[in-house]
Enzyme design. Structure first.
Site, short mmCIF file in Angstrom:
data_model
loop_
_atom_site.label_atom_id
_atom_site.label_comp_id
_atom_site.label_asym_id
_atom_site.label_seq_id
_atom_site.Cartn_x
_atom_site.Cartn_y
_atom_site.Cartn_z
N TYR A 38 2.65 1.07 -1.68
CA TYR A 38 1.50 1.83 -0.49
C TYR A 38 1.83 3.17 -0.72
CZ TYR A 38 2.67 -2.66 1.59
OH TYR A 38 2.45 -4.22 2.48
N THR A 58 -2.38 -5.58 -5.28
CA THR A 58 -2.65 -4.49 -4.48
C THR A 58 -0.78 -5.38 -4.21
OG1 THR A 58 -3.19 -5.18 -2.62
CG2 THR A 58 -4.71 -3.77 -4.44
N ASP A 59 -0.60 -3.56 -3.30
CA ASP A 59 0.50 -5.21 -2.68
C ASP A 59 -0.07 -4.94 -0.91
OD1 ASP A 59 3.44 -4.68 -1.23
OD2 ASP A 59 4.13 -3.18 -1.90
N TRP A 60 0.74 -5.57 -0.31
CA TRP A 60 0.19 -6.36 1.04
C TRP A 60 -0.33 -5.42 1.96
CZ3 TRP A 60 0.88 -9.60 -3.47
CH2 TRP A 60 0.63 -10.53 -3.11
N LEU A 89 -3.58 -3.44 2.64
CA LEU A 89 -4.09 -2.49 1.99
C LEU A 89 -5.58 -2.23 3.84
CD1 LEU A 89 -2.74 -1.46 0.18
CD2 LEU A 89 -3.81 -0.52 -1.19
#
Length: 430
Positions: A208, A244-246, A248
């Protein structure tokens, strides 16, 4: 009539990918770009956060429950034995395959160089050399010598290293979004990721964090073209999946509280503009999101080309073909016995019973190949409440992955599924 190339397991993977890609609608392609948070699918597939230790931190890791319990990664690093870590990874692989998990959202190989950072226990510590050696072993344990039908895909995180958060804060929150590299140590934090790529990790999750005081754009790594295309794809040569990380893109409720999108540096953009920026940066898939209509609209308005979508879908489909998901989309009882090993799986079944878990073969929910599914009913009562997987009261709504829509069946009292003791997969021989 001859079967389509994409359904012929004897054809090269790349041919199968191109054949299926040419048959897909734009809407189907858009759906591939989302790695959503769901309860376990009816066919037993689901990726998972780490689940083999003692930390129970929703959104990051779960306690082991019925799975085998091992030290946290920091404890494995303290032991310092790569062979043990590879054996651990192989155990995780076999237990995940037994219940249908095909992607591991780990290992976490950030370097814990900031002592105030709250996620140190999920790392292998502050040494780049130790972490590099252990991540190679971990990836071998999960994937084997190369990714294949008996592998669990490793999604290594958090590129390019989440340890140096400013003041040790957590970038899940706006007050912790800034990431710094004091002392010019940026390449030091990259070393374990180079090792993971050399070991063949199939997926990568950027963090993030929003880098400040560097020559990179000051925007979260999932939106950062300098980092994803320039560094990860270009300099390091990674051609796997970037997820991607969660969260976004959209704000979402988390444990009863509304969380803003972790779109650091892109807070001012609309959801569609954020999605476009992430795709421009090089992301292939959005973690924890479910808005394929946004992607469809971006293509139809000309903001993103369908060729750009195809590039990501091609990577995603290739991963699924290599894992054998089109031939064996779930694990059936005979396959489970082949994968785990009787004593280990018996112990897993006994632990499941102690924790009010049931391993079921459900004739009511058959996969495309007509084989019965093997899946775990909840990971614990707490997990069931957390993920709405198998609510304790009927009816339970189960979604099928093959596009057939929802099915409703009765709850725990139903006589349709037969309760079967689980037995385990044998160690990989390759």
């Amino acid at each position: 009539m001859t079967a389509p190339t994409c359904r012929d397991p004897h054809r090269p993977v790349d041919e199968r990918v191109e054949d299926l890609l040419a048959r897909m609608t734009l809407e189907e392609k858009a759906g591939q770009l989302f790695h959503s948070m769901l309860g376990m699918n009816a066919d037993g597939t689901l990726s998972t956060d780490p689940i083999h230790a003692f930390t129970d931190n929703p959104g990051a890791s779960f306690d082991s429950g019925a799975f085998s319990a091992w030290p946290e990664p920091l404890g494995l690093a303290a032991i310092g034995d790569p062979e043990l870590v590879e054996r651990f990874g192989d155990t995780v692989r076999r237990e995940y395959l037994a219940v249908g998990f095909r992607v591991a959202l780990h290992p976490q190989i950030d370097l814990a160089t900031e002592p105030r950072w709250s996620r140190q226990s999920g790392t292998f510590g502050s040494s780049a050399d130790v972490t590099s050696e252990l991540v190679r072993a971990y990836v071998r344990g999960l994937q084997g010598a190369k990714l294949g039908p008996d592998s669990v895909a490793a999604m290594v995180k958090h590129f390019p290293g989440g340890g140096p958060q400013k003041d040790g804060e957590d970038p899940h929150f706006a007050h912790g979004k800034e990431q710094v590299y004091p002392g010019g140590m940026r390449d030091y934090h990259l070393a374990p990721f180079k090792a993971a790529i050399e070991a063949g990790c199939s997926q990568m999750m950027p963090y993030y964090g929003q880098p400040v005081g560097t020559d990179w754009e000051e925007v979260g790594f999932g939106f950062n073209r300098d980092v994803l295309t320039g560094l990860l794809r270009g300099r390091l040569g990674f051609d796997g999946i970037i997820c991607t990380d969660w969260g976004l893109l959209n704000e979402a409720p988390v444990l009863g509280e509304l969380f803003p999108a972790r779109a650091w540096g892109a807070e001012h953009l609309s959801v569609a503009e954020r999605a476009a920026k992430a795709l421009d940066a090089g992301s292939d898939q959005f973690g924890g999101e479910q808005c394929p209509e946004v992607i469809v609209e971006l293509v139809r308005t000309g903001r993103i080309t369908e060729a750009r979508i195809d590039a990501s879908v091609r990577r995603l489909l290739r991963g699924k073909f290599v894992l054998g998901l089109f031939e064996n989309p779930c694990v059936d009882p005979g396959r489970a016995e082949e994968i785990v090993g009787a004593s280990e799986f018996t112990a897993l079944g006994e632990a499941a019973q102690r924790r009010s878990l049931t391993v079921l073969t459900n004739q009511d929910l058959l996969p495309l190949q007509g084989r019965p599914n093997l899946y775990l009913r909840g990971v614990s009562e707490r997990a069931a409440r957390r993920t709405a997987t198998w609510s304790p009261t009927p009816p339970t709504r189960i979604w099928r992955c093959c596009g057939c829509g929802p099915r409703t069946r009765s709850g725990p009292g139903s006589s349709s599924p037969s309760s079967t003791p689980v037995r385990s997969p044998s160690p990989r021989t390759s």
